[in-house]
Design a protein around this motif. Structure first.
Motif, PDB file in Angstrom:
ATOM      1  N   LYS A 233      41.513  30.815  43.690  1.00  0.00           N
ATOM      2  CA  LYS A 233      41.761  32.152  43.137  1.00  0.00           C
ATOM      3  C   LYS A 233      42.063  33.103  44.286  1.00  0.00           C
ATOM      4  N   HIS A 234      42.964  34.031  44.026  1.00  0.00           N
ATOM      5  CA  HIS A 234      43.246  35.049  45.042  1.00  0.00           C
ATOM      6  C   HIS A 234      42.271  36.200  44.786  1.00  0.00           C
ATOM      7  N   LEU A 235      41.343  36.406  45.723  1.00  0.00           N
ATOM      8  CA  LEU A 235      40.263  37.382  45.494  1.00  0.00           C
ATOM      9  C   LEU A 235      40.332  38.565  46.453  1.00  0.00           C
ATOM     10  N   GLY A 236      39.882  39.694  45.978  1.00  0.00           N
ATOM     11  CA  GLY A 236      39.572  40.836  46.833  1.00  0.00           C
ATOM     12  C   GLY A 236      38.054  40.902  46.929  1.00  0.00           C
ATOM     13  N   ILE A 237      37.534  40.984  48.156  1.00  0.00           N
ATOM     14  CA  ILE A 237      36.079  40.956  48.346  1.00  0.00           C
ATOM     15  C   ILE A 237      35.654  42.147  49.202  1.00  0.00           C
TER      16      ILE A 237
ATOM     17  N   ALA B 258      36.286  31.669  38.190  1.00  0.00           N
ATOM     18  CA  ALA B 258      37.178  30.497  38.275  1.00  0.00           C
ATOM     19  C   ALA B 258      37.943  30.296  36.976  1.00  0.00           C
ATOM     20  N   ASN B 259      37.423  30.840  35.880  1.00  0.00           N
ATOM     21  CA  ASN B 259      38.019  30.599  34.565  1.00  0.00           C
ATOM     22  C   ASN B 259      38.836  31.779  34.046  1.00  0.00           C
ATOM     23  N   VAL B 260      39.173  32.696  34.941  1.00  0.00           N
ATOM     24  CA  VAL B 260      40.034  33.827  34.587  1.00  0.00           C
ATOM     25  C   VAL B 260      41.468  33.369  34.834  1.00  0.00           C
TER      26      VAL B 260
ATOM     27  N   ILE C  60      44.194  40.933  55.128  1.00  0.00           N
ATOM     28  CA  ILE C  60      45.075  40.541  54.010  1.00  0.00           C
ATOM     29  C   ILE C  60      45.721  39.169  54.228  1.00  0.00           C
ATOM     30  N   GLU C  61      45.540  38.285  53.252  1.00  0.00           N
ATOM     31  CA  GLU C  61      46.314  37.031  53.180  1.00  0.00           C
ATOM     32  C   GLU C  61      46.811  36.900  51.752  1.00  0.00           C
ATOM     33  N   GLY C  62      48.041  36.412  51.595  1.00  0.00           N
ATOM     34  CA  GLY C  62      48.596  36.229  50.251  1.00  0.00           C
ATOM     35  C   GLY C  62      48.498  34.780  49.804  1.00  0.00           C
ATOM     36  N   ILE C  63      49.346  34.442  48.835  1.00  0.00           N
ATOM     37  CA  ILE C  63      49.302  33.062  48.306  1.00  0.00           C
ATOM     38  C   ILE C  63      50.524  32.249  48.733  1.00  0.00           C
TER      39      ILE C  63
ATOM     40  N   ALA D 181      33.657  41.542  43.972  1.00  0.00           N
ATOM     41  CA  ALA D 181      34.688  40.532  44.216  1.00  0.00           C
ATOM     42  C   ALA D 181      35.522  40.444  42.962  1.00  0.00           C
ATOM     43  N   GLY D 182      36.829  40.345  43.133  1.00  0.00           N
ATOM     44  CA  GLY D 182      37.625  40.319  41.911  1.00  0.00           C
ATOM     45  C   GLY D 182      38.989  39.699  42.077  1.00  0.00           C
ATOM     46  N   ILE D 183      39.511  39.285  40.930  1.00  0.00           N
ATOM     47  CA  ILE D 183      40.909  38.876  40.829  1.00  0.00           C
ATOM     48  C   ILE D 183      41.646  40.158  40.498  1.00  0.00           C
ATOM     49  N   LEU D 184      42.371  40.691  41.472  1.00  0.00           N
ATOM     50  CA  LEU D 184      42.900  42.053  41.347  1.00  0.00           C
ATOM     51  C   LEU D 184      44.409  42.077  41.170  1.00  0.00           C
ATOM     52  N   ASN D 185      45.057  40.932  41.287  1.00  0.00           N
ATOM     53  CA  ASN D 185      46.514  40.934  41.117  1.00  0.00           C
ATOM     54  C   ASN D 185      46.907  39.957  40.017  1.00  0.00           C
ATOM     55  N   GLY D 186      47.455  40.505  38.937  1.00  0.00           N
ATOM     56  CA  GLY D 186      47.819  39.691  37.775  1.00  0.00           C
ATOM     57  C   GLY D 186      48.921  38.701  38.108  1.00  0.00           C
ATOM     58  N   THR D 187      49.875  39.128  38.923  1.00  0.00           N
ATOM     59  CA  THR D 187      51.002  38.248  39.260  1.00  0.00           C
ATOM     60  C   THR D 187      50.520  37.007  40.006  1.00  0.00           C
ATOM     61  N   CYS D 188      49.667  37.193  41.014  1.00  0.00           N
ATOM     62  CA  CYS D 188      49.150  36.034  41.769  1.00  0.00           C
ATOM     63  C   CYS D 188      48.374  35.103  40.844  1.00  0.00           C
ATOM     64  N   ASN D 189      47.523  35.685  39.984  1.00  0.00           N
ATOM     65  CA  ASN D 189      46.707  34.831  39.116  1.00  0.00           C
ATOM     66  C   ASN D 189      47.581  34.083  38.115  1.00  0.00           C
ATOM     67  N   PHE D 190      48.633  34.766  37.635  1.00  0.00           N
ATOM     68  CA  PHE D 190      49.591  34.144  36.712  1.00  0.00           C
ATOM     69  C   PHE D 190      50.283  32.969  37.417  1.00  0.00           C
ATOM     70  N   ILE D 191      50.717  33.185  38.653  1.00  0.00           N
ATOM     71  CA  ILE D 191      51.424  32.129  39.387  1.00  0.00           C
ATOM     72  C   ILE D 191      50.489  30.934  39.623  1.00  0.00           C
TER      73      ILE D 191
END
Ligand code: NAP
Ligand code: HSE
Length: 456
Positions: free
Chosen positions: A280-284, A308-310, A258-261, A188-198
């Protein structure tokens, strides 16, 4: 110099089985070993310019690691008049990628232009012309990788793609090589920097979605079409690649849910916070009783978990192997320097493989091509997990009873229910519900029924 070369040949020649043939092979290998590796770069945008800059800045260190000097001799761009964030005075610049992919002097092509169809042609032409390829293009690998890897294997060539997943984090290498002794149960991961930044900027700074997305574009994090980021497509490309190398299956982008934010609102982030979660927007990717489920969507993650803290543009991938247990890889998920770090790491690997036997190289998708599996994919409707629902309802007697009845009839059990405030001037109020584990199909059915109820 001629004299020195003859000494080098002599020493080895007498140990060869056939002195005449042996000396020829040794001379050729020796020449190849001494010759710098010529690299052609397609694309000098965020990643391409970052890569050229890194290769020049750390050239001595990189050559010591690779065993050869590496020089960028040619690069392709669309707009020849644009200024570049790297030194191009020594580089032969062209606006025609085939001038590079067919150039007999080029050993390795770096495909850093993005897109699918044109990039496919570039990579395929490079392979047809005997060149190894390094790419950062997850869209290309996820959708056309099977064909390209087949073509590369037939030609005894390498396509390296570390930069395609999670920017600078060396996750491909870790899953493909370092964890090769494990059966992977899931990741499981936070795979998109842009989504996490937003999500981080909205939460921490209370900034507006559009303004933060524009900032992510300015910083070079977002894709050429930012819908790929916020719509979840980019994360799904990356999950497709990770799932293949983790489970030994062919690349199959179409099997990812696929679902986005875009549907998230500021108040969802705040309500989640009050409940003890971060969104968090995750890929699982999970393997369970011979079934796989692959999905990308926003998730509520308990605040005390590492994921959660990334924050910001950082990415992280948690991998669960039966021997290693849980491992978490963390690092910058996008941007010029981190992505260049991954591209150059791959390039050094490719340079090292120039002298190794193609049959004994690490397979593109981690498992031997004829050993890829064909597991059953579990559709999203069959997946059970806890859900967060935000409803907008009229603040009048009986509404919550109707909502809970509809959920109950569909086997959805409620863990938390909370009305937010006293309603606006129309008497409309948000209600947040957190469920116990429930099937996606039941939730979707209940949501549809509740929406009908509202309309009446
Ligand atoms: P970018 O800034 O838009 O750069 C693309 C480059 O390719 C530009 O220099 C462009 O030329 C050139 N190009 C495009 N089409 C071309 C064509 N037909 N012929 C010649 N040149 C062409 O994109 P980027 O952000 O560097 O991304 C490149 C790739 O890396 C994509 O696959 C992306 O998904 C991937 N990636 C990006 C990041 C990141 O943080 N940005 C991280 C990991 C992976 P002009 O400059 O003249 O327009
Ligand atoms: N647009 C991508 C992201 C670039 O934001 O994660 C890195 O792959």
């Amino acid at each position: 110099a001629t004299k020195k070369l003859a000494y080098g040949v002599n020493t080895i020649k007498f140990s060869a089985r056939s002195p005449a043939r042996g000396s020829f092979v040794v001379i050729r290998r020796w020449f190849n070993y001494m010759r710098p590796v010529n690299v052609g770069v397609i694309g000098l945008g965020t990643v391409g310019a970052g890569t050229v800059d890194l290769l020049s800045r750390n050239s001595a260190e990189i050559a010591r690691r690779a065993g050869r000097n590496i020089r960028v001799t040619q690069a392709a761009v669309r707009d020849m008049s644009r200024s570049r964030d790297c030194q191009v005075s020594d580089i032969d610049l062209t606006d025609d990628p085939t001038a590079i992919t067919t150039n007999p002097e080029i050993d390795v092509v770096l495909e850093l232009m993005g897109g699918e169809d044109e990039a496919y042609e570039v990579v395929s032409t490079a392979l047809r012309n005997g060149k190894h390829v390094v790419t950062a293009n997850k869209a290309l690998v996820a959708t056309r990788g099977n064909e390209l890897f087949e073509q590369a294997s037939q030609a005894g060539l390498v396509i390296a793609f570390e930069a395609a997943v999670a920017g600078g984090i060396p996750v491909i290498k870790v899953v493909r090589e370092s964890l090769a002794g494990n059966k992977i149960d899931g990741l499981a991961g936070i795979l998109n920097g842009t989504c996490n930044f937003i999500l981080t900027q909205i939460h921490e700074q209370g900034l507006d979605y559009d303004a933060v997305l524009a900032e992510a574009q300015r910083l070079g994090y977002a894709e050429a079409d930012p819908f790929f980021d916020v719509g979840g497509v980019d994360a799904a490309h990356k999950l497709t690649i990770l799932a293949s190398i983790a489970f030994g299956i062919p690349l199959d982008f179409s099997s990812v849910y696929i679902e986005g934010i875009e549907q998230l609102r500021y108040q969802d982030i705040i309500y989640a916070d009050e409940l003890g979660y971060r969104i968090k927007h995750l890929g699982i990717a999970r393997s369970d009783n011979g079934h796989l489920d692959l999905r990308v969507h926003p998730c509520l993650v308990e605040k005390d978990q590492l994921l959660a803290n990334v924050s910001g543009v950082m990415n992280a991938v948690r991998i669960r192997g039966d021997a290693v247990g849980d491992s978490l890889l963390y690092g910058a998920g996008a941007g010029a320097k981190p992505t260049a770090s991954a591209v150059v790491g791959d390039l050094v690997d490719v340079v090292r493989t120039l002298t190794s036997d193609p049959g004994n190289r690490v397979p593109h998708l981690a498992f031997q091509p004829h050993q890829l599996a064909d597991p059953k994919m579990r559709p999203i409707t069959e997946i059970s997990c806890a859900h967060y629902l935000r409803l907008t309802v009229r603040d009048r007697p009986g509404v919550l009873a109707d909502v809970t009845r509809i959920l109950g009839e569909r086997h959805v059990s409620i863990r938390v229910i909370s009305q937010k405030g006293f309603g606006d001037e129309q008497g409309v109020v948000p209600v947040v519900i957190v469920t116990h584990d429930a099937k996606e199909a039941d939730i979707a059915d209940a949501t549809k029924m509740i929406e009908t109820l509202e309309a009446n």
